[in-house]
Enzyme design. Structure first.
Site, short mmCIF file in Angstrom:
data_model
loop_
_atom_site.label_atom_id
_atom_site.label_comp_id
_atom_site.label_asym_id
_atom_site.label_seq_id
_atom_site.Cartn_x
_atom_site.Cartn_y
_atom_site.Cartn_z
N TRP A 189 0.98 -1.13 -0.06
CA TRP A 189 -0.04 -0.13 -0.02
C TRP A 189 0.91 1.20 -0.03
O TRP A 189 0.47 2.27 -0.78
CB TRP A 189 -1.08 0.12 1.16
N ASP A 240 -1.13 6.22 6.89
CA ASP A 240 -2.52 5.56 6.37
C ASP A 240 -2.74 4.40 7.32
O ASP A 240 -2.04 3.44 7.32
CB ASP A 240 -1.88 4.83 4.96
N LYS A 281 -12.13 -2.01 7.74
CA LYS A 281 -11.57 -3.08 8.51
C LYS A 281 -11.85 -2.89 9.96
O LYS A 281 -12.39 -3.69 10.41
CB LYS A 281 -10.27 -2.85 8.09
C1 PLP Z 1 -3.29 0.08 4.25
C2 PLP Z 1 -4.23 0.23 3.05
N1 PLP Z 1 -4.36 1.35 2.44
C3 PLP Z 1 -5.09 1.50 1.57
C4 PLP Z 1 -6.01 0.83 1.08
C5 PLP Z 1 -7.01 1.07 0.10
O1 PLP Z 1 -8.11 1.28 0.75
P1 PLP Z 1 -9.54 1.62 -0.29
O2 PLP Z 1 -10.02 0.50 -0.74
O3 PLP Z 1 -10.56 2.13 0.86
O4 PLP Z 1 -9.38 2.73 -0.99
C6 PLP Z 1 -6.24 -0.53 1.89
C7 PLP Z 1 -7.14 -1.54 1.47
O5 PLP Z 1 -7.33 -2.53 1.76
C8 PLP Z 1 -5.25 -0.77 2.85
O6 PLP Z 1 -5.18 -1.85 3.43
#
Ligand code: PLP
Length: 360
Positions: A102, A172, A196
């Protein structure tokens, strides 16, 4: 009704009592004669739901008064863009600490707006540990330093908050939001998709220090401009009302469970049970450095990948779905967010022991 122990990485399991409350209020919220889904977001009933959720979130995290709490849309990935659009503030770029998939996506996204420098990433190219803080190459003139406290796919989590000096720290928190106490004042900005640890998909929490607002790039869409969102109390346009309401119920549940200190203790205990099951049997393996192992997403492989399909099939039969690892890394992943009870982890541990005993 049969409820399973759902180990999905997100959208993920929610507290049963929250779902039951949603069910009981679904047709008639508090005598209003309508569902929260049917209410105008300008209605005083919904305004009270929204305000209460913010109040409870502030209380849980101890958010200082000089931070805004925003309820946005576009997911955490939307924030990969919103953060640079709002926080570059005339600077040419920002630093990114990349400890998993991510973070790697986040640094790609800034390229549309400015320069994203990778200040640190594992030297061996494997996302199985966090590079030591002393090896990070930080630019004191960077607009901010971005990192991912918990990498959902690789199961790598910071047990510490990095000190990056005067440069605003941006995090994040999507997959570890509200999993343990946090000192918000150490951050310039925190964001997290809800799906989550906080509620259903469709809403993203942003907590931002107020001196960082008001300098968005001119091309920033209004719905992603933190200042405009804040000035309109996250109702610049129609918010994700139902998700906001369910998040509010999750915040109340967290408070009733003893808040983030109690949740942190429970999460540490749950993770320890699972890592102990993995480490004590040669049939299972977790590649992450011990001090960087996630409390939320526990990844593991079987000694023989040819058994993966059987393991997963048997797990579903035993009421333990959602264990398949992310398609990019394979193996297994047990996501054990706040709402996963200890009984769920114990049931999984029993299943793993039995599978290894009969199939190893
Ligand atoms: C650490 C992290 N950042 C970003 C995301 C992306 O999130 P979204 O699907 O809400 O855009 C996720 C999704 O699993 C994630 O686990």
């Amino acid at each position: 009704m049969t409820r399973v122990f759902n180990f999905s990485a997100g959208p993920a399991t929610l507290p049963l009592s929250v779902l039951q409350q949603v069910q009981s209020e679904l047709l008639d919220w508090h005598g209003s004669g309508m569902s929260v889904m049917e209410m105008s977001h300008r209605d005083k009933d919904f305004m009270s739901i929204a305000a209460e959720a913010e109040k409870d979130l502030r209380e849980l995290l101890g958010v200082p008064a000089n931070y805004k709490v925003l309820f946005m849309q576009g997911g955490a990935m939307g924030q990969f863009s919103a953060v640079p659009m709002n926080l570059l503030r005339g600077k040419s770029g920002a630093d990114y600490v990349v400890t998993g998939s991510w973070g790697a996506k986040a640094v790609k996204e800034i390229a549309r707006y400015g320069k994203g420098s990778v200040a640190a990433k594992p030297a061996n190219g494997k996302f199985t540990h966090i590079p030591e803080r002393s090896s990070w190459k930080l630019d004191p003139d960077a607009a901010y330093v971005h990192y991912t406290p918990n990498e959902t796919i690789e199961g790598v989590e910071f047990a510490w908050v990095p000190d990056v000096g005067a440069v605003p720290l941006v995090a994040d928190f999507s997959s570890t939001f509200l999993s343990r106490p946090l000192e918000v004042s150490k951050f310039g900005l925190i964001y997290a998709g809800a799906q989550k640890n906080a509620g259903p998909a469709g809403i993203t929490m942003v907590i931002v220090r107020d001196d960082l607002l008001g300098q968005a790039l001119p091309a920033t869409p209004s719905v992603f401009d933190y200042m405009q969102v804040s000035d309109n109390e996250s109702m610049l346009n129609t918010p994700s009302c139902f998700a906001w309401y369910v998040c509010g119920l999750v915040f109340k549940w967290l408070k009733s469970e003893g808040g983030l200190t109690a949740m942190g203790e429970l999460n540490q205990r749950k993770a320890a049970l699972l890592y102990e099951a993995i480490d004590s049997q040669p049939f299972y393996h977790n590649p992450v450095a011990r001090q960087d192992r996630s409390w939320m997403n526990v990844v593991f492989t079987l000694a023989d990948p040819a058994l993966d399909a059987d393991f997963l099939k048997g797990a579903v039969k035993a009421g333990l779905p959602g264990l398949k690892g992310h398609r990019s890394v394979g193996g297994m992943r047990a996501s054990i967010y706040n709402a996963m009870p200890e009984a769920g982890v114990l049931t999984l541990v029993d299943y793993m022991k039995e599978f290894a005993r009969t199939r190893a």
